[in-house]
Write an enzyme that holds these catalytic residues in place. Structure first.
Site, mmCIF file in Angstrom:
data_model
loop_
_atom_site.group_PDB
_atom_site.id
_atom_site.type_symbol
_atom_site.label_atom_id
_atom_site.label_comp_id
_atom_site.label_asym_id
_atom_site.label_seq_id
_atom_site.Cartn_x
_atom_site.Cartn_y
_atom_site.Cartn_z
ATOM 1 N N ARG A 107 50.202 46.933 71.588
ATOM 2 C CA ARG A 107 51.295 47.298 72.273
ATOM 3 C C ARG A 107 50.656 47.080 73.813
ATOM 4 O O ARG A 107 49.411 47.232 73.946
ATOM 5 C CB ARG A 107 51.865 48.562 72.223
ATOM 6 N N GLU A 128 44.442 52.421 67.541
ATOM 7 C CA GLU A 128 43.382 52.605 68.330
ATOM 8 C C GLU A 128 42.011 52.481 67.213
ATOM 9 O O GLU A 128 40.942 53.334 67.318
ATOM 10 C CB GLU A 128 43.061 53.907 68.964
ATOM 11 N N ASN A 154 42.777 50.926 79.902
ATOM 12 C CA ASN A 154 43.183 51.679 81.069
ATOM 13 C C ASN A 154 42.919 50.916 82.187
ATOM 14 O O ASN A 154 42.009 50.479 82.347
ATOM 15 C CB ASN A 154 42.866 53.143 80.661
ATOM 16 N N ASP A 202 40.412 57.786 81.127
ATOM 17 C CA ASP A 202 41.685 57.355 80.895
ATOM 18 C C ASP A 202 42.195 56.677 82.092
ATOM 19 O O ASP A 202 41.541 55.752 82.615
ATOM 20 C CB ASP A 202 42.645 58.460 80.527
#
Length: 293
Positions: A107, A128, A154, A202
């Site tokens: 995704r 993941e 990210n 992140d």
């Protein structure tokens, strides 16, 4: 040895959104509103700080980020299946491009519009586990890949002059930097490697001074890194899973922070998944770019 400063203010809850996986804050300076998404309870949130109004629009599938377009009712959405134009009022979806049509478990995750007007984003394995993720650039005509073999992507985010691009490999614990010249993206090299107690890098935002604010998934903080990779300051956040930040407000000196509630007991971490905000003390962010393509 000098120790990095701790930010004088603690972020407080702006919207008690309780997102499963809040992500992707974007400040729309045209309407003085903030957008963000919930990836795993798919939806787009919008918040107007002046009136405290906020509402949510359900998304038809998992959504990693949104980007602004000239039509304020239409956003570019990073859906699981690919980039699409999404009308917030009618719910109409117009698919644009699917980078991983041959990888059904992948995704789209994080992304934004770069200073050149193209959309930069990452894909990842939704479970993941596999290193099937990559970073991509879409300029409205051509889709190109520039960094691959990643489990969880990210970023990316750009330096103010547009000549450096920062991209995160979350599982590897590394923020990479890539040189950008004449539309060409160079090879990634480590910018910051997260050490013990830092958990995982992140999402991030770059301010007008070229410093990089990186959110820590699992460590209740944001770190502001200087362009040389040194730690300038730490912003404690009162929940563990800090996902991304963005500058907003009329002068772009308010830092908005998304968080995630996934996997956390609400009795132990009651503020998980909420949208937070904190004043930066005069440090300005960069205005979000609009996708014209």
């Amino acid at each position: 040895m000098t120790h990095p400063a701790v930010h004088p203010e603690t972020p407080h809850v702006a919207v008690a959104s309780a997102c499963i996986l809040g992500e992707g804050p974007v400040w729309d300076y045209r309407s003085d509103t903030l957008f963000w998404v919930d990836i795993k309870n798919p939806g787009i949130w919008r918040y107007h700080p002046d009136t405290k109004e906020h509402f949510r629009v359900d998304a038809p599938e998992r959504i990693g980020f949104i980007a602004l377009t000239p039509d304020q009712d239409v956003v570019i959405a990073g859906f699981k299946s690919g980039l699409a134009r999404f009308n917030l009022k009618t719910g109409e979806v117009q698919p644009i491009v699917s980078p991983d049509s041959d990888k059904p478990n992948n995704r789209i995750n994080d992304g934004h519009v770069g200073p050149d007007g193209a959309v930069y984003f990452g894909t990842m394995d939704d479970e993941e586990k596999e290193g099937s993720g990559a970073f991509w650039r879409w300029d409205g005509k051509e889709l190109t890949q520039f960094h691959s073999g990643i489990i969880v992507t990210n970023g990316p985010a750009f330096s103010p002059d547009g000549q450096k691009l920062y991209a995160t490999d979350t599982v590897d614990g590394t923020v990479y930097v890539l040189d950008v010249q004449g539309g060409r993206i160079g090879e990634p090299r480590p910018f910051v490697r997260f050490g013990e107690g830092w958990a995982h890098p992140d999402g991030m935002a770059v301010d007008a001074e070229g410093y990089i604010w990186v959110c820590h998934w699992g460590a209740s903080r944001i770190t502001r890194f200087a362009p040389d990779g040194s730690v300038e300051r730490i912003v404690p956040v009162p929940t563990a899973q800090v996902t991304k930040c963005a500058f907003g407000g009329p002068d772009l000196t308010t830092l908005y922070i998304t968080t995630a509630a996934i996997g956390h007991d609400p009795h132990i971490d009651p503020m998980a998944g909420h949208l937070f905000k904190v004043e930066t003390g005069g440090i300005r962010g960069l205005q979000a770019h609009i996708f014209e393509g």
